[in-house]
Write an enzyme that holds these catalytic residues in place. Structure first.
Site, PDB file in Angstrom:
ATOM      1  NE  ARG A  18      52.210  10.889  70.506  1.00 21.36           N
ATOM      2  CZ  ARG A  18      52.948   9.949  70.858  1.00 21.36           C
ATOM      3  NH1 ARG A  18      52.942   8.829  71.679  1.00 21.36           N
ATOM      4  NH2 ARG A  18      54.350  10.052  70.224  1.00 21.36           N
ATOM      5  CG  ASN A  36      50.655   9.004  67.742  1.00 24.11           C
ATOM      6  OD1 ASN A  36      49.919   9.962  67.887  1.00 24.11           O
ATOM      7  ND2 ASN A  36      52.220   9.150  67.560  1.00 24.11           N
TER       8      ASN A  36
END
Length: 91
Positions: A18, A36
Site C-alpha cells: 500500500r 487491504n
C-alpha cells in the site's frame, strides 16, 4: 478523468504494497485510495487520465513493493468512485 477499481492478490499484504502504491500514485499524479481487504487482497481506487492510468496499472501489475508479488489482477471502470485531490492509504 477515468475512474477505475482495481483488485490485486498474491503477496500484497505485510510487504509495504500500500505504501509503495501511494508513492507510485503520487509520482504519477493518480488520485484515489488503496486498502487491504479481509480476504488478503488489496483494492485500489484510481482516478487519472487514460495514459497515466495505463502507466499506473503496469507498475501495479509488477508490484511496486520489491517484496510483493501480484498473482491476480482485475480492473473495472467505476464512475461511482468519489472524486479526490490526493491519494490515500486506508486502514
Amino acid at each position: 478523468m477515468r475512474k477505475a477499481r482495481i483488485n490485486v492478490s498474491g503477496r500484497v499484504q505485510g510487504v509495504g504494497f500500500r505504501y509503495m502504491t501511494k508513492l507510485v500514485a503520487d509520482q504519477l499524479g493518480v488520485y484515489g485510495s488503496v486498502k487491504n481487504e479481509q480476504d488478503g487482497s488489496v483494492t485500489i481506487e484510481a482516478i487519472a487520465d487514460n495514459n497515466t492510468l495505463d502507466l499506473f496499472v503496469e507498475k501495479i501489475k509488477h508490484s511496486p513493493s520489491p517484496s510483493g508479488r501480484v498473482d491476480n489482477f482485475s480492473m473495472i471502470d467505476d464512475d461511482t468512485i468519489k472524486d479526490s485531490l490526493k491519494f490515500n492509504v486506508t486502514y
